[in-house]
Structure formats: C-alpha cells, structure tokens
Write an enzyme that holds these catalytic residues in place. Structure first.
Site, PDB file in Angstrom:
ATOM      1  N   SER A 133      23.590 125.270  64.508  1.00 38.98           N
ATOM      2  CA  SER A 133      24.409 124.799  65.634  1.00 38.98           C
ATOM      3  C   SER A 133      24.205 125.671  66.858  1.00 38.98           C
ATOM      4  O   SER A 133      24.203 125.187  67.990  1.00 38.98           O
ATOM      5  CB  SER A 133      25.890 124.816  65.246  1.00 38.98           C
ATOM      6  OG  SER A 133      26.146 123.824  64.279  1.00 38.98           O
ATOM      7  N   TRP A 157      14.196 123.294  58.089  1.00 37.83           N
ATOM      8  CA  TRP A 157      14.564 121.871  58.202  1.00 37.83           C
ATOM      9  C   TRP A 157      13.722 121.125  59.239  1.00 37.83           C
ATOM     10  O   TRP A 157      14.252 120.380  60.075  1.00 37.83           O
ATOM     11  CB  TRP A 157      16.064 121.704  58.526  1.00 37.83           C
ATOM     12  CG  TRP A 157      16.937 122.400  57.552  1.00 37.83           C
ATOM     13  CD1 TRP A 157      16.993 122.187  56.202  1.00 37.83           C
ATOM     14  CD2 TRP A 157      17.873 123.451  57.817  1.00 37.83           C
ATOM     15  NE1 TRP A 157      17.903 123.032  55.631  1.00 37.83           N
ATOM     16  CE2 TRP A 157      18.458 123.805  56.592  1.00 37.83           C
ATOM     17  CE3 TRP A 157      18.277 124.117  58.978  1.00 37.83           C
ATOM     18  CZ2 TRP A 157      19.414 124.812  56.479  1.00 37.83           C
ATOM     19  CZ3 TRP A 157      19.235 125.112  58.874  1.00 37.83           C
ATOM     20  CH2 TRP A 157      19.789 125.447  57.639  1.00 37.83           C
ATOM     21  N   ARG A 245      19.422 111.720  70.626  1.00 40.99           N
ATOM     22  CA  ARG A 245      20.636 111.435  69.844  1.00 40.99           C
ATOM     23  C   ARG A 245      20.938 109.941  69.750  1.00 40.99           C
ATOM     24  O   ARG A 245      21.359 109.473  68.688  1.00 40.99           O
ATOM     25  CB  ARG A 245      21.816 112.265  70.367  1.00 40.99           C
ATOM     26  CG  ARG A 245      21.730 113.700  69.858  1.00 40.99           C
ATOM     27  CD  ARG A 245      22.775 114.623  70.398  1.00 40.99           C
ATOM     28  NE  ARG A 245      22.575 115.968  69.836  1.00 40.99           N
ATOM     29  CZ  ARG A 245      22.982 117.097  70.406  1.00 40.99           C
ATOM     30  NH1 ARG A 245      23.612 117.071  71.569  1.00 40.99           N
ATOM     31  NH2 ARG A 245      22.762 118.254  69.823  1.00 40.99           N
ATOM     32  N   GLN A 281      42.009  89.766  49.542  1.00 36.93           N
ATOM     33  CA  GLN A 281      42.301  90.301  50.881  1.00 36.93           C
ATOM     34  C   GLN A 281      41.980  91.781  51.026  1.00 36.93           C
ATOM     35  O   GLN A 281      41.568  92.224  52.099  1.00 36.93           O
ATOM     36  CB  GLN A 281      43.757  90.026  51.259  1.00 36.93           C
ATOM     37  CG  GLN A 281      43.973  88.547  51.562  1.00 36.93           C
ATOM     38  CD  GLN A 281      45.352  88.258  52.097  1.00 36.93           C
ATOM     39  OE1 GLN A 281      46.246  89.107  52.044  1.00 36.93           O
ATOM     40  NE2 GLN A 281      45.558  87.053  52.583  1.00 36.93           N
ATOM     41  N   GLU A 367      20.500 116.717  64.046  1.00 33.76           N
ATOM     42  CA  GLU A 367      20.505 116.492  65.510  1.00 33.76           C
ATOM     43  C   GLU A 367      21.842 116.887  66.129  1.00 33.76           C
ATOM     44  O   GLU A 367      22.332 116.243  67.056  1.00 33.76           O
ATOM     45  CB  GLU A 367      20.056 115.077  65.866  1.00 33.76           C
ATOM     46  CG  GLU A 367      18.550 114.978  65.700  1.00 33.76           C
ATOM     47  CD  GLU A 367      17.876 113.836  66.412  1.00 33.76           C
ATOM     48  OE1 GLU A 367      18.309 113.467  67.506  1.00 33.76           O
ATOM     49  OE2 GLU A 367      16.881 113.342  65.859  1.00 33.76           O
TER      50      GLU A 367
HETATM   51  N1  CAA Z   1      20.745 119.242  79.576  1.00 31.47           N
HETATM   52  C1  CAA Z   1      20.197 120.223  80.340  1.00 31.47           C
HETATM   53  N2  CAA Z   1      20.608 121.509  80.281  1.00 31.47           N
HETATM   54  C2  CAA Z   1      21.618 121.818  79.445  1.00 31.47           C
HETATM   55  C3  CAA Z   1      22.244 120.832  78.630  1.00 31.47           C
HETATM   56  C4  CAA Z   1      21.762 119.505  78.718  1.00 31.47           C
HETATM   57  N3  CAA Z   1      22.298 118.540  77.980  1.00 31.47           N
HETATM   58  N4  CAA Z   1      23.206 121.411  77.888  1.00 31.47           N
HETATM   59  C5  CAA Z   1      23.205 122.713  78.236  1.00 31.47           C
HETATM   60  N5  CAA Z   1      22.244 122.943  79.165  1.00 31.47           N
HETATM   61  C6  CAA Z   1      21.938 124.221  79.835  1.00 31.47           C
HETATM   62  C7  CAA Z   1      23.184 124.734  80.545  1.00 31.47           C
HETATM   63  O1  CAA Z   1      23.275 124.207  81.843  1.00 31.47           O
HETATM   64  C8  CAA Z   1      22.927 126.233  80.551  1.00 31.47           C
HETATM   65  O2  CAA Z   1      21.990 126.493  81.576  1.00 31.47           O
HETATM   66  P1  CAA Z   1      22.063 127.892  82.439  1.00 31.47           P
HETATM   67  O3  CAA Z   1      21.826 128.989  81.446  1.00 31.47           O
HETATM   68  O4  CAA Z   1      20.969 127.747  83.422  1.00 31.47           O
HETATM   69  O5  CAA Z   1      23.447 127.928  83.008  1.00 31.47           O
HETATM   70  C9  CAA Z   1      22.222 126.466  79.224  1.00 31.47           C
HETATM   71  O6  CAA Z   1      21.628 125.221  78.843  1.00 31.47           O
HETATM   72  C10 CAA Z   1      23.160 126.965  78.130  1.00 31.47           C
HETATM   73  O7  CAA Z   1      24.147 125.958  77.927  1.00 31.47           O
HETATM   74  P2  CAA Z   1      25.506 126.229  77.145  1.00 31.47           P
HETATM   75  O8  CAA Z   1      26.172 127.428  77.740  1.00 31.47           O
HETATM   76  O9  CAA Z   1      26.278 124.966  77.102  1.00 31.47           O
HETATM   77  O10 CAA Z   1      24.980 126.626  75.690  1.00 31.47           O
HETATM   78  P3  CAA Z   1      25.843 126.968  74.410  1.00 31.47           P
HETATM   79  O11 CAA Z   1      25.044 127.941  73.663  1.00 31.47           O
HETATM   80  O12 CAA Z   1      27.246 127.266  74.713  1.00 31.47           O
HETATM   81  O13 CAA Z   1      25.961 125.572  73.595  1.00 31.47           O
HETATM   82  C11 CAA Z   1      25.211 123.720  72.289  1.00 31.47           C
HETATM   83  C12 CAA Z   1      25.009 124.708  73.439  1.00 31.47           C
HETATM   84  C13 CAA Z   1      25.638 122.417  72.887  1.00 31.47           C
HETATM   85  C14 CAA Z   1      26.225 124.136  71.228  1.00 31.47           C
HETATM   86  C15 CAA Z   1      23.794 123.669  71.706  1.00 31.47           C
HETATM   87  O14 CAA Z   1      23.475 124.917  71.129  1.00 31.47           O
HETATM   88  C16 CAA Z   1      23.575 122.559  70.725  1.00 31.47           C
HETATM   89  O15 CAA Z   1      23.380 121.413  71.114  1.00 31.47           O
HETATM   90  N6  CAA Z   1      23.586 122.900  69.415  1.00 31.47           N
HETATM   91  C17 CAA Z   1      23.210 121.936  68.402  1.00 31.47           C
HETATM   92  C18 CAA Z   1      21.764 122.089  68.071  1.00 31.47           C
HETATM   93  C19 CAA Z   1      21.180 120.847  67.513  1.00 31.47           C
HETATM   94  O16 CAA Z   1      21.534 119.748  67.891  1.00 31.47           O
HETATM   95  N7  CAA Z   1      20.246 121.022  66.607  1.00 31.47           N
HETATM   96  C20 CAA Z   1      19.572 119.903  66.051  1.00 31.47           C
HETATM   97  C21 CAA Z   1      18.207 120.274  65.583  1.00 31.47           C
HETATM   98  S1  CAA Z   1      17.120 118.925  65.585  1.00 31.47           S
HETATM   99  C22 CAA Z   1      17.365 118.066  64.179  1.00 31.47           C
HETATM  100  O17 CAA Z   1      18.276 118.282  63.430  1.00 31.47           O
HETATM  101  C23 CAA Z   1      16.459 116.926  64.033  1.00 31.47           C
HETATM  102  C24 CAA Z   1      16.035 116.517  62.722  1.00 31.47           C
HETATM  103  O18 CAA Z   1      15.867 117.266  61.806  1.00 31.47           O
HETATM  104  C25 CAA Z   1      15.762 115.079  62.563  1.00 31.47           C
END
Ligand code: CAA
Length: 416
Positions: A133, A157, A245, A281, A367
């Site tokens: 995460s 993964w 997503r 039902q 994801e």
């Molecule tokens: N678009 C562009 N930039 C973004 C953004 C977005 N959607 N979200 C955040 N950012 C940028 C922010 O603007 C920030 O930029 P600056 O440093 O320049 O200010 C930077 O990224 C950091 O953002 P946050 O402070 O929000 O970051 P965070 O660490 O607090 O949290 C989170 C981020 C949303 C929790 C993120 O870590 C996240 O999405 N975690 C989940 C990870 C995930 O989805 N993993 C999946 C792996 S893939 C998979 O599973 C696929 C598979 O096997 C099929």
C-alpha cells in the site's frame, strides 16, 4: 444495455470480438488452466489476432486508440468467462500505461507497436515484500553507472511475470529525495541478472502467473528510463493507476456478471419443494440485489473510464478509485451470494461457481486495496469541500454557544 449514445461503434465491435473469444477460447478451458495454474496461450493468441491489444495503444503507435472505456468493455467480456484471463489481458495495459503516459517519443515508438500487435506482453513491477500500500516506500535501487542504470533488489506479486517480455520497474534512484525518490525503467526479458524466482501458488486467478521478479545487478541503458528524467516514477505510477483501476474494476464487473449468470441459470433449473428455487422470494431478493449492484458497478466503471477518455484532469483519481472499490466489493458479494444459491454444489470444485468465489477475493486487494481506495476517495472529497464554501453558513459554527444561537431553519442564515 449499451446504446449508441454512450459507446462508439469501435468500442462495441471490440467488445463483441472479446465476447466471441471468451466463449470460444476462454470459458471451455478455464477449469483446466485453473487447475494446472497455466497460462492460456491459445486465448492470448486469439486476442492478439483479433487486434484487442491495440485497444489501449494510441493510434500513432499502431493501436486503435480506443481509450479506457473500450479497454474496460473488452476486459469485462473476457472476465465474464474467466476473471483470471480478464486480468491476464488488462495487466498489459497496466504495464504499458507508464510508457503511454510518461514515455519519451522514442520509447513509445520502440515498445508500443510491438505491444499493440500482441508480440510482446507487459508487466508492472511496483509492489515489494515490504512496500504494498505504501508505494512510495520501495527499496529496489537503480544506480547510475555511465550510460546505464544498475538495478538491484526484488519485486513481489508481479502479475504476468514470466509471460511478459517488457517490465515497467519502479526503482529508487534518489534515496535522499522525498518527492523525486523513484524512477521507472523498462527491463526486457532476457536482460542478464533479471529472473523470475518464485511462481506463487494462488487461491484464484490461477491462469495468470504472479511471481517474484529478481534484479541482480541488471544493467539497462539510460534510454530505458521512462520519460528520460529521473524522479518522475511515483507520479507515473499514480497516473498509471488512475487509468488502470477502471480496467480492474471492469474485470470485477465481468466477474460479477459471470457469477450472476450462472446463478440465474441454476436457480431456474434447481427444483426444491416441487418448484424452481428462483420462484422463492428469498432467492429472488438475492438475485435482484446481485443484478442491481452489478449494474450500478458497471455504470460507475463506464463513467470513470469515459471521464479519463474525455481528458478530464480534475476528479479522475477519485472516480477511478470509486469504480475500483465499488466494483470489486460488488464482485466479492455477488460471487458469495452465487455460491449460496448453488448451495452444496457451490462449495464443490465440480462447477465453475467455486472458482468465481476464489477469483473474486484478489480484486479487493490488488491495484490498491479497497482500504487505500477509500482513503484516496476521502482525501479528494475533503479537498473538494473547499468548493462548498457557500454552505458554511448552514452548518454549526465554533462560536455558536447554544441551539438558540443557530440560524433560523429556513431563509437567510443568521451569520451569512
Ligand atoms: N496523479 C498524479 N500524481 C499524484 C497522484 C495521481 N493520482 N497521486 C499522488 N500524486 C503525487 C502527489 O501530487 C505528490 O506529488 P508531490 O510530491 O510533487 O507533491 C506525490 O505523488 C505523493 O503523493 P501522496 O502524498 O498522496 O502520497 P502518499 O504516499 O501519501 O499516498 C497512495 C499515496 C495513494 C497511498 C499510494 O501510495 C497508493 O496508491 N498506494 C497503493 C499502491 C497500489 O495501488 N499498488 C498496486 C500495485 S499494482 C497491482 O497490484 C497490479 C496487479 O498485480 C494486477
């Protein structure tokens, strides 16, 4: 269900092709591939031949440029027959989005046409043993060495690992930086030092490999640095997830519809107390709830995808997270109820419904877990609340001591 107003002819044609392939190459053999935990190459080849990998690749690079909505519709059709094959397809888009969204012209020209033709499959290497995460907390490093980066560490993964030829790998290039710590590099299969070490034995989606990818001093040219500029990796990962997503959410819609269809057929056929169980039902309530939630999820997914295709920049992150969270929770609920309708038969591996249940769980995890989706949604909502300043006068104020200080229930607020 899909009228001309919302969907392009092209998207409908691609979805129809996907449905045909799903019924011919995916559904009949999905139990075999599930049991053996093997990749369905016949179906993948059929998908490539039908040009479905072109769906998400822009036209300039040999694709159809059909967008995220078409990607969602194709994924849904494939996942309806086998959720695992749905992700086996959609993960190619996930792995390609860093190049599509952040790559240089040269990188797009080099890799996207091969991906569009289905000659090269793709994977996305973000998660690690200790960074799931918290996607910013990566430990795999890429260190500059002349014209190259040298990658060391392990990813966990990696969906499509081993099958894929192209890997978008997120690495730490500047450990001292907070916001520009991470960069994405393309690693091609066969690069010395790159290997698949552990093929996971999974509960569901068993047709698609999920593996550990190991990087032992893997040298990649600097031209493989996505976007050509270090430090853009986290942004590219987040932008990628925004676009991908709705794809995993579409997989969930397909999975839910697939389970519901089986439950409907069985509920009509199964007789108890001298009547089909669909006439009772309590079963009807379950079927109706399953159908309502699946349909609601479908339109949330289509809406998020359509907004991305329309080039909206505001709110897209929130809608993608909503679609992912709602659709995948729905898939789990629908699959659970479908097993309930199948009763004892649902618990046995003799019928595909047990597999629907096993396949559904991962949807709420990968994801981005649904806890992370809710966090993303809430963060965005709280930010957007600034636009609701005109409602300030209608909520209790800190200076308000008692009920009698409150503004009148109707009309202009006292402190407006
Ligand atoms: N678009 C562009 N930039 C973004 C953004 C977005 N959607 N979200 C955040 N950012 C940028 C922010 O603007 C920030 O930029 P600056 O440093 O320049 O200010 C930077 O990224 C950091 O953002 P946050 O402070 O929000 O970051 P965070 O660490 O607090 O949290 C989170 C981020 C949303 C929790 C993120 O870590 C996240 O999405 N975690 C989940 C990870 C995930 O989805 N993993 C999946 C792996 S893939 C998979 O599973 C696929 C598979 O096997 C099929």
């Amino acid at each position: 269900m899909r009228d001309n107003i919302v969907f392009s002819e092209q998207a409908k044609e691609l979805a129809a092709k996907a449905r045909e392939i799903a019924e011919k190459y995916v559904r009949p053999s999905c139990a075999k591939y599930d049991q053996l935990q093997e990749y369905n190459w016949d179906a993948a080849r059929a998908v490539a031949q039908a040009g479905l990998f072109k769906t998400f690749v822009p036209k300039e690079y040999g694709g159809h440029g059909a967008g995220v909505l078409a990607l969602a519709m194709v994924t849904e059709e494939l996942a309806k027959a086998d959720s695992g094959f749905g992700v086996a397809f959609a993960v190619n888009a996930l792995g390609s989005f860093p190049i599509i969204l952040g790559g240089t012209e040269e990188q797009k020209q080099k890799w996207l046409p091969q991906i569009a033709r289905g000659e090269k499959f793709v994977a996305f290497c973000l998660s690690e043993k200790f960074a799931g995460s918290d996607a910013g907390g990566l430990s795999v490093t890429a260190v500059e060495d002349g014209d190259h980066y040298v990658i060391c560490g392990e990813k966990k993964w990696t969906t499509n690992g081993g099958v894929a030829d192209i890997y978008s790998v997120f690495c730490v290039t500047d450990p001292t930086s907070k916001s520009r710590r991470i960069s994405a590099l393309v690693v091609e299969k066969g690069t010395p030092g790159f290997s698949v070490k552990k093929i996971e034995n999974k509960m569901g989606i068993r047709t698609v490999p999920v593996v550990e990818t190991h990087f032992d001093h893997v040298r990649v040219p600097k031209s493989n640095l996505i976007g050509g500029r270090p430090g853009m990796g986290f942004k590219h990962a987040m932008m990628t997830l925004d676009c991908a997503r709705p794809g995993v959410a579409a997989q969930a819609v397909g999975a839910a519809q697939g389970a519901l269809d089986l439950a409907l057929v069985y509920a009509n056929r199964r007789r108890q107390f001298d009547a089909p169980i669909s006439s009772f039902q309590m079963v009807q309530k379950m079927l109706a709830d399953m159908a309502m939630k699946t349909e609601a999820a479908r339109w949330l997914v289509y809406s998020a995808a359509a907004q991305i295709d329309a080039g909206r920049t505001d709110g897209v992150t929130k809608y993608a997270a909503m679609a992912k969270c709602f659709a995948t929770d729905t898939a789990m609920e629908v699959a659970t109820d479908a097993v309930q309708i199948f009763g004892g038969y649902g618990f046995m591996e003799d019928y595909p419904i047990a597999k629907c249940f096993r396949d559904a769980k991962i949807l709420q995890i990968y994801e981005g877990t649904n806890q992370i989706q809710r966090l993303v949604i809430a963060r965005n909502l709280i930010k957007e609340a600034n636009e609701l300043a005109h409602l300030e006068a209608y909520v209790p104020q800190e200076s308000q001591q008692s009920y009698s200080d409150a503004p009148a229930k109707t009309g202009a607020p006292a402190r407006a």
